[in-house]
Design a protein around this motif. Structure first.
Motif, short mmCIF file in Angstrom:
data_model
loop_
_atom_site.label_atom_id
_atom_site.label_comp_id
_atom_site.label_asym_id
_atom_site.label_seq_id
_atom_site.Cartn_x
_atom_site.Cartn_y
_atom_site.Cartn_z
N SER A 25 0.85 -1.19 0.00
CA SER A 25 0.00 0.00 0.00
C SER A 25 0.88 1.23 0.00
N GLY A 26 0.25 2.38 -0.17
CA GLY A 26 1.00 3.62 -0.17
C GLY A 26 1.11 4.20 -1.58
N SER A 27 2.25 4.77 -1.88
CA SER A 27 2.47 5.43 -3.18
C SER A 27 2.91 4.40 -4.23
N ILE A 28 1.94 3.66 -4.71
CA ILE A 28 2.23 2.59 -5.67
C ILE A 28 1.92 3.08 -7.07
N TYR A 29 2.89 2.93 -7.95
CA TYR A 29 2.60 3.23 -9.35
C TYR A 29 3.00 2.07 -10.26
N TRP A 30 4.10 1.36 -9.97
CA TRP A 30 4.49 0.23 -10.82
C TRP A 30 5.49 -0.64 -10.07
N ILE A 31 4.95 -1.59 -9.29
CA ILE A 31 5.83 -2.53 -8.61
C ILE A 31 6.27 -3.58 -9.60
N THR A 32 7.55 -3.80 -9.74
CA THR A 32 8.07 -4.81 -10.67
C THR A 32 8.21 -6.14 -9.94
N ASP A 33 9.40 -6.49 -9.50
CA ASP A 33 9.60 -7.77 -8.84
C ASP A 33 9.09 -7.75 -7.40
N MET A 34 8.58 -8.89 -6.97
CA MET A 34 8.22 -9.11 -5.58
C MET A 34 8.81 -10.45 -5.16
N GLY A 35 9.01 -10.60 -3.86
CA GLY A 35 9.61 -11.86 -3.44
C GLY A 35 9.48 -12.11 -1.96
N TRP A 36 9.83 -13.32 -1.59
CA TRP A 36 9.85 -13.75 -0.19
C TRP A 36 11.26 -14.17 0.18
N TYR A 37 11.66 -13.75 1.37
CA TYR A 37 12.98 -14.06 1.89
C TYR A 37 12.81 -14.63 3.30
N ARG A 38 13.76 -15.46 3.69
CA ARG A 38 13.66 -16.14 4.98
C ARG A 38 14.96 -15.95 5.76
N GLN A 39 14.79 -15.66 7.05
CA GLN A 39 15.95 -15.59 7.93
C GLN A 39 15.75 -16.57 9.07
N SER A 94 10.04 -12.57 5.17
CA SER A 94 9.83 -11.16 4.85
C SER A 94 9.53 -11.01 3.36
N CYS A 95 8.68 -10.05 3.09
CA CYS A 95 8.28 -9.74 1.73
C CYS A 95 9.10 -8.55 1.23
N LYS A 96 9.46 -8.59 -0.04
CA LYS A 96 10.20 -7.50 -0.67
C LYS A 96 9.51 -7.10 -1.96
N ALA A 97 9.44 -5.79 -2.18
CA ALA A 97 8.87 -5.27 -3.43
C ALA A 97 9.83 -4.26 -4.03
N LEU A 98 9.92 -4.27 -5.33
CA LEU A 98 10.82 -3.37 -6.05
C LEU A 98 10.01 -2.36 -6.85
N GLN A 99 10.19 -1.10 -6.48
CA GLN A 99 9.58 0.01 -7.22
C GLN A 99 10.59 1.16 -7.15
N GLY A 100 11.51 1.15 -8.08
CA GLY A 100 12.58 2.14 -8.05
C GLY A 100 13.66 1.79 -7.04
N ARG A 101 13.24 1.34 -5.92
CA ARG A 101 14.12 0.87 -4.85
C ARG A 101 13.42 -0.29 -4.17
#
Length: 114
Positions: A25-39, A94-101
């Motif tokens: 949520s928030g300032s979303i305009y074009w999320i490219t990659d998303m992923g799951w990471y585990r620690q 943890s979830c990660k999303a890429l949108q510029g950063r």
């Protein structure tokens, strides 16, 4: 800014299943990659699965054929279906999303008992 909120973690016995969700949520305009990471306890954070906006997926060898990542672009949500869980799958997911950063969620605990 993009906020990510994970849900669906918990305690499960070995061989069981869980489904994780991560909503952006928030300032979303074009999320490219998303992923799951585990620690895992005492270890570094590792990639579990990633998915591109068009649906191409990539998995860690340890979870192939057991986990499935998917996403709903209209809902800005990514999912992780985890089957045949093993004690070594225990960790904070943890979830990660890429949108510029890169943006990260706070994580959700998954504990698999033997």
């Amino acid at each position: 800014q993009v906020q990510l909120v994970e849900s669906g973690g918990g305690l499960v016995q070995a061989g069981g299943s869980l489904r994780l969700s991560c909503a952006a949520s928030g300032s979303i305009y074009w999320i490219t990659d998303m992923g799951w990471y585990r620690q895992a306890p005492g270890k570094q954070r590792d990639m579990v699965a990633t998915i591109t906006r068009s649906g191409s997926t990539n998995y860690a060898d340890s979870v192939k054929d057991r986990f499935t990542i998917s996403r709903d672009n209209a809902k800005n949500t990514v999912y992780l279906q985890m089957n045949s869980l093993k004690p070594e799958d225990t960790g904070v997911y943890s979830c990660k999303a890429l949108q510029g950063r890169s943006y990260w969620g706070q994580g959700t605990q998954v504990t698999v008992s033997s």
